[in-house]
Design a protein around this motif. Structure first.
Motif, PDB file in Angstrom:
ATOM      1  N   PRO A  18      21.137  16.419  20.382  1.00 35.01           N
ATOM      2  CA  PRO A  18      21.463  17.527  21.293  1.00 35.01           C
ATOM      3  C   PRO A  18      20.631  18.795  21.112  1.00 35.01           C
ATOM      4  CG  PRO A  18      23.458  16.577  20.364  1.00 35.01           C
ATOM      5  CD  PRO A  18      22.308  15.943  19.647  1.00 35.01           C
ATOM      6  N   ASN A  19      20.203  19.084  19.892  1.00 31.96           N
ATOM      7  CA  ASN A  19      19.450  20.314  19.637  1.00 31.96           C
ATOM      8  C   ASN A  19      17.946  20.089  19.545  1.00 31.96           C
ATOM      9  OD1 ASN A  19      21.870  21.875  19.479  1.00 31.96           O
ATOM     10  ND2 ASN A  19      22.215  21.023  17.445  1.00 31.96           N
ATOM     11  N   LEU A  20      17.494  18.945  20.018  1.00 32.22           N
ATOM     12  CA  LEU A  20      16.083  18.579  19.890  1.00 32.22           C
ATOM     13  C   LEU A  20      15.185  19.534  20.668  1.00 32.22           C
ATOM     14  CD1 LEU A  20      13.995  16.430  18.925  1.00 32.22           C
ATOM     15  CD2 LEU A  20      14.368  15.297  21.124  1.00 32.22           C
ATOM     16  N   THR A  21      14.218  20.096  19.968  1.00 28.76           N
ATOM     17  CA  THR A  21      13.173  20.893  20.616  1.00 28.76           C
ATOM     18  C   THR A  21      11.799  20.390  20.182  1.00 28.76           C
ATOM     19  OG1 THR A  21      13.284  22.555  18.857  1.00 28.76           O
ATOM     20  CG2 THR A  21      14.558  22.985  20.880  1.00 28.76           C
ATOM     21  N   ARG A  22      11.683  20.006  18.914  1.00 33.20           N
ATOM     22  CA  ARG A  22      10.413  19.492  18.395  1.00 33.20           C
ATOM     23  C   ARG A  22      10.626  18.075  17.901  1.00 33.20           C
ATOM     24  NH1 ARG A  22       8.448  21.755  13.943  1.00 33.20           N
ATOM     25  NH2 ARG A  22       6.283  21.399  14.477  1.00 33.20           N
ATOM     26  N   LEU A  23       9.778  17.174  18.370  1.00 35.85           N
ATOM     27  CA  LEU A  23       9.901  15.800  17.899  1.00 35.85           C
ATOM     28  C   LEU A  23       8.571  15.331  17.349  1.00 35.85           C
ATOM     29  CD1 LEU A  23       8.620  13.427  19.991  1.00 35.85           C
ATOM     30  CD2 LEU A  23      10.490  14.229  21.381  1.00 35.85           C
ATOM     31  N   MET A  24       8.662  14.352  16.458  1.00 34.55           N
ATOM     32  CA  MET A  24       7.476  13.739  15.888  1.00 34.55           C
ATOM     33  C   MET A  24       7.495  12.268  16.264  1.00 34.55           C
ATOM     34  SD  MET A  24       6.256  11.601  13.290  1.00 34.55           S
ATOM     35  CE  MET A  24       7.488  11.572  12.019  1.00 34.55           C
ATOM     36  N   CYS A  25       6.385  11.807  16.806  1.00 36.86           N
ATOM     37  CA  CYS A  25       6.205  10.381  17.072  1.00 36.86           C
ATOM     38  C   CYS A  25       5.313   9.853  15.954  1.00 36.86           C
ATOM     39  CB  CYS A  25       5.541  10.178  18.431  1.00 36.86           C
ATOM     40  SG  CYS A  25       5.187   8.449  18.782  1.00 36.86           S
ATOM     41  N   GLY A  26       5.860   8.957  15.145  1.00 42.86           N
ATOM     42  CA  GLY A  26       5.112   8.383  14.036  1.00 42.86           C
ATOM     43  C   GLY A  26       4.756   6.941  14.305  1.00 42.86           C
ATOM     44  N   ASP A  93       4.452   6.534   7.972  1.00 39.06           N
ATOM     45  CA  ASP A  93       3.643   6.798   9.165  1.00 39.06           C
ATOM     46  C   ASP A  93       2.161   6.856   8.800  1.00 39.06           C
ATOM     47  OD1 ASP A  93       6.026   7.144  10.643  1.00 39.06           O
ATOM     48  OD2 ASP A  93       6.081   9.276  10.136  1.00 39.06           O
ATOM     49  N   ASP A  94       1.350   6.189   9.596  1.00 38.38           N
ATOM     50  CA  ASP A  94      -0.099   6.283   9.413  1.00 38.38           C
ATOM     51  C   ASP A  94      -0.699   7.352  10.319  1.00 38.38           C
ATOM     52  OD1 ASP A  94      -0.440   4.218   7.433  1.00 38.38           O
ATOM     53  OD2 ASP A  94       0.093   2.800   8.996  1.00 38.38           O
ATOM     54  N   GLU A  95      -0.100   7.550  11.491  1.00 37.87           N
ATOM     55  CA  GLU A  95      -0.510   8.629  12.376  1.00 37.87           C
ATOM     56  C   GLU A  95       0.738   9.283  12.939  1.00 37.87           C
ATOM     57  OE1 GLU A  95      -3.494   7.671  15.282  1.00 37.87           O
ATOM     58  OE2 GLU A  95      -4.813   6.756  13.790  1.00 37.87           O
ATOM     59  N   GLN A  96       0.654  10.593  13.175  1.00 40.58           N
ATOM     60  CA  GLN A  96       1.802  11.349  13.696  1.00 40.58           C
ATOM     61  C   GLN A  96       1.352  12.266  14.832  1.00 40.58           C
ATOM     62  OE1 GLN A  96       3.281  13.371  10.177  1.00 40.58           O
ATOM     63  NE2 GLN A  96       4.686  11.694   9.725  1.00 40.58           N
ATOM     64  N   ILE A  97       2.219  12.370  15.824  1.00 40.35           N
ATOM     65  CA  ILE A  97       1.996  13.277  16.954  1.00 40.35           C
ATOM     66  C   ILE A  97       3.239  14.145  17.087  1.00 40.35           C
ATOM     67  CG2 ILE A  97       1.659  13.436  19.447  1.00 40.35           C
ATOM     68  CD1 ILE A  97       0.318  10.626  19.241  1.00 40.35           C
ATOM     69  N   ILE A  98       3.038  15.462  17.110  1.00 41.37           N
ATOM     70  CA  ILE A  98       4.141  16.420  17.214  1.00 41.37           C
ATOM     71  C   ILE A  98       4.226  16.923  18.656  1.00 41.37           C
ATOM     72  CG2 ILE A  98       5.098  18.607  16.355  1.00 41.37           C
ATOM     73  CD1 ILE A  98       4.766  16.472  14.157  1.00 41.37           C
TER      74      ILE A  98
END
Length: 196
Positions: A18-26, A93-98
């Motif tokens: 519910p409070n998500l503003t920043r997410l990381m895709c790993g 994680d080998d690569e991350q996208i914020i």
């Protein structure tokens, strides 16, 4: 609690976080076992994660809307790729996208998260040869994993690129869908042409 996504499954990020503003895709994967033992000169698998940002018409309107190893940051500051891992060595994680969701420009309605094998055809490599590959979304406000999608499997035979999932606007909220659509491509530029 992490949701283990199945191909085609959709979730509401507002509901799950519910409070998500920043997410990381790993993205993570294991180095493929080399044929021929110790003396094999087979190159490592270099998977490249990237994001293609689409407008309301599902189109890519500017090449700067592709975030990848040669364009690590979107001009809006909303999306940042943390760098290229050439081998898949190491745990996690080998690569991350914020992604900073409130900063995503209104003109963009969908963020496609993709992966492809660098120089796959030249190296005779395909996704079915990659071990333990996964993509996951993490809420950076509390470092809790929201969702995970396992990628490895024989269904990726003769394919070197994959749409992992998409984060998209629906009315006033962000949602996420696991896509899992694999295909053959010559590289990121070739993939991007599909959305022009």
């Amino acid at each position: 609690m992490t949701i283990n996504l199945q191909k085609g499954q959709r979730i509401s990020l507002k509901k799950e976080a519910p409070n998500l503003t920043r997410l990381m895709c790993g993205l993570g994967w294991d180095v493929a076992k080399k044929a021929g033992g110790w003396f094999s000169s087979s190159p490592n698998f270099d998977l490249d994660s990237f994001v293609i940002c689409l407008d309301q018409n599902q189109k890519l309107t500017d090449k700067s809307d592709i975030i990848y190893f040669a364009n690590l940051r979107h001009s809006s500051g909303a999306i940042t790729h943390l760098g290229d891992n050439l081998t898949g060595d190491g745990q996690g994680d080998d690569e991350q996208i914020i992604v900073d969701l409130p900063k995503v420009p209104d003109r963009l309605s969908k963020l496609l998260f993709l992966v492809n094998i660098y120089e796959a055809q030249k190296r005779n490599q395909e996704l079915s040869q990659v071990d333990n590959a996964f993509v996951r979304l993490v809420d950076l406000n509390n470092n809790q994993e929201i969702a995970r999608y396992q990628l490895s499997g024989s269904q990726y035979q003769n394919k070197n690129a994959l749409i992992l999932g998409e984060v998209y606007r629906h009315d006033s909220e962000w949602k996420m869908a696991a896509i899992g659509e694999a295909f053959l491509a010559k590289g990121i530029g070739d993939i991007a042409k599909k959305y022009i």
